[in-house]
Motif scaffolding. Structure first.
Motif, PDB file in Angstrom:
ATOM      1  N   HIS A 133       0.839  -1.195   0.000  1.00 21.28           N
ATOM      2  CA  HIS A 133       0.000   0.000   0.000  1.00 21.28           C
ATOM      3  C   HIS A 133       0.880   1.253   0.000  1.00 21.28           C
ATOM      4  O   HIS A 133       2.018   1.229   0.492  1.00 21.28           O
ATOM      5  CB  HIS A 133      -0.922   0.012   1.216  1.00 21.28           C
ATOM      6  N   ASP A 146      -0.605   4.247   1.083  1.00 20.74           N
ATOM      7  CA  ASP A 146      -1.262   5.169   2.006  1.00 20.74           C
ATOM      8  C   ASP A 146      -1.700   4.383   3.235  1.00 20.74           C
ATOM      9  O   ASP A 146      -1.602   3.151   3.288  1.00 20.74           O
ATOM     10  CB  ASP A 146      -2.463   5.853   1.333  1.00 20.74           C
ATOM     11  N   SER A 147      -2.225   5.090   4.239  1.00 23.61           N
ATOM     12  CA  SER A 147      -2.611   4.457   5.498  1.00 23.61           C
ATOM     13  C   SER A 147      -3.656   3.380   5.273  1.00 23.61           C
ATOM     14  O   SER A 147      -4.578   3.538   4.477  1.00 23.61           O
ATOM     15  CB  SER A 147      -3.172   5.512   6.454  1.00 23.61           C
ATOM     16  N   SER A 149      -7.120   0.902   1.857  1.00 20.39           N
ATOM     17  CA  SER A 149      -6.306   2.040   2.292  1.00 20.39           C
ATOM     18  C   SER A 149      -7.019   3.353   2.010  1.00 20.39           C
ATOM     19  O   SER A 149      -8.066   3.402   1.356  1.00 20.39           O
ATOM     20  CB  SER A 149      -4.941   2.020   1.603  1.00 20.39           C
ATOM     21  N   THR A 179       1.455   2.308   6.323  1.00 18.54           N
ATOM     22  CA  THR A 179       1.124   1.590   5.071  1.00 18.54           C
ATOM     23  C   THR A 179       1.455   0.105   5.122  1.00 18.54           C
ATOM     24  O   THR A 179       1.399  -0.560   4.082  1.00 18.54           O
ATOM     25  CB  THR A 179       1.835   2.218   3.848  1.00 18.54           C
TER      26      THR A 179
END
Length: 455
Positions: free
Chosen positions: A65, A67-68, A86, A354
């Motif tokens: 990923h 992003d968070s 995400s 991530t």
């Protein structure tokens, strides 16, 4: 004269093969073994120390990923598959055994806020801030083709566009319906592009929603106005509602006792409730020092795992006030989602950095196939520890955990605040009867001055 002769058969002590173990005969008469308890106590201390030495909970990280990671979902029909979503709209299917991406599900234009899988494991439901609900077909692995190519992307089966953004989704057990939470609670069917039912009970945004595993028509929701509500789809209206002191971020039902559920709260605690008696919590689970973001029960119903804003993952007993385990790494940031594996052996966490991380549910558990003698040795060590767990030295070793410095300092601050609050409450209980008696004798103004002097 009669003489007693000790005799035994050679079959009892003779080895059949050179690799066989020598049989040892022991007399367990307590009068002969006067130091039995002392020896067992030493063994319990050693077993507790060995558990700390071999505690290696972290298995590996799954990166991909960008992003968070905001949400996760388990596939109930597949042991080693898990879905993650995400904040950039990316959805991935992971193979836990190889720790790599199996398939991607692109399509969401905003953050993915909820994921749920049907009971048969064939349909994935996703929702997000782009006001869409998407149904995806889950790729099925076979014996000849165990893993789908990692560069393969799936196409949504259905896309439903609605007028509000979504914050949570959950699939009904054994049926083709699922529920979404946002501005209200909507009940959807796989074959309809509009909700079958909609519920609004004067709530603000619904942030969490979960179906009951024992009674499929009952679901619990939590909203940003600090409320927890229980809905019954057969009644067509909400069944119960109560207000917490702070917001509840996530809810999880106990799969073995479906009348009970646990709420992960913003005040760093978790609260277990009986759905038949909602006016008080059955148990308060403490130890986190910041907001608890997600919670998930083990399939056995004896434990649950929580992820918190304080960058730690904790495992609690279902009836324990304090955590039995805490997991953390230097690089792990705020934990937004956690899941127990379907065999209760592992814990998966998704965080702000991530990455998904795979942990052992028991930190010192030995992985792989155990020989019968190894299994018996582990069982004996566990039994000895349980027998002497209340004695001070064993208790101290078992309970000790290394904490990150920010968590340690925040925990000390919370203890001071709690103790100060208790002192104020005790002082209030002590002063209140005195003020009442002074008011009855001297009047309001004079009694307040006297009570200030007494305080």
């Amino acid at each position: 004269m009669k003489v007693n002769v000790i005799s035994r058969s050679t079959d009892e002590y003779t080895k059949e093969r050179s690799q066989d173990l020598q049989r040892v005969f022991r007399n367990f008469d307590p009068s002969i073994r006067t130091q039995e308890k002392a020896v067992e106590y030493v063994r319990a201390c050693n077993a507790a120390k060995l558990e700390k030495i071999f505690a290696r909970p972290f298995v590996g990280a799954m990166d991909g990923h960008i992003d968070s990671i905001s949400c996760m979902a388990k596939n109930p029909n597949h042991l080693t598959r898990i879905f993650s979503g995400s904040m950039d709209g990316d959805i991935r299917l992971w193979d836990i055994a190889s720790r790599r991406t199996v398939c991607q599900f692109p399509g969401h234009q905003g953050a993915v806020q909820g994921l749920a899988v049907s009971t048969d494991g064939r349909v994935l439901v996703s929702c997000g801030t782009d006001s869409t609900v998407r149904l995806w077909g889950v790729p099925v692995s076979t014996l000849l083709e165990e893993d789908v190519s990692s560069d393969k992307s799936a196409v949504p089966l259905e896309t439903y566009v609605w007028k509000n953004a979504f914050r949570a989704v959950d699939h009904q057990w054994n049926f083709d319906r699922f529920a979404t939470g946002g501005a209200g609670v909507d009940i959807w069917n796989h074959n309809r592009s509009a909700p079958e039912q909609s519920f609004e009970w004067g709530t603000d945004t619904v942030v969490s929603i979960k179906f009951n595993p024992g009674q499929p028509d009952i679901l619990a929701t939590s909203a940003s106005d600090r409320s927890i509500a229980i809905y019954d789809l057969r009644m067509g209206k909400p069944a119960a509602k109560f207000i917490m002191r702070t917001r509840t971020n996530s809810i999880s039902w106990n799969p073995m006792e479906p009348i009970n559920f646990t709420a992960a709260n913003e005040d760093s605690n978790c609260y277990s409730f009986d759905s038949r008696k909602l006016n008080e919590a059955k148990c308060v689970h403490k130890d986190h020092v910041s907001a608890v973001m997600d919670i998930d029960y083990s399939p056995t119903g004896r434990e649950f795992v929580t992820g918190s804003y304080d960058r730690t993952v904790r495992i609690f007993q279902y009836n324990g006030g304090h955590s039995r385990e805490i997991y953390h790494t230097k690089r792990m940031q705020r934990v937004f989602c956690v899941k127990f594996s379907c065999d209760a052996s592992y814990v998966i966490s998704g965080s702000d950095d991530t990455n998904l991380r795979l942990w052992k549910a028991k930190a010192s558990e030995q992985l792989g196939v155990l020989l019968p003698r190894e299994q018996k040795k582990h069982e004996y060590n566990e039994a000895v520890k349980n027998r002497y767990k209340h004695l001070p030295e064993v208790k101290r070793i078992v309970r000790h955990r290394h904490l990150p410095k920010p968590v340690y300092k925040a925990a000390a601050t919370l203890r001071e605040m709690t103790e100060s609050r208790r002192k104020n409450m005790r002082r209030g209980r002590r002063i209140a009867p005195l003020e009442a008696s002074l008011k009855s004798h001297y009047g309001k103004e004079k009694s307040s001055k006297l009570s200030d002097k007494c305080g």
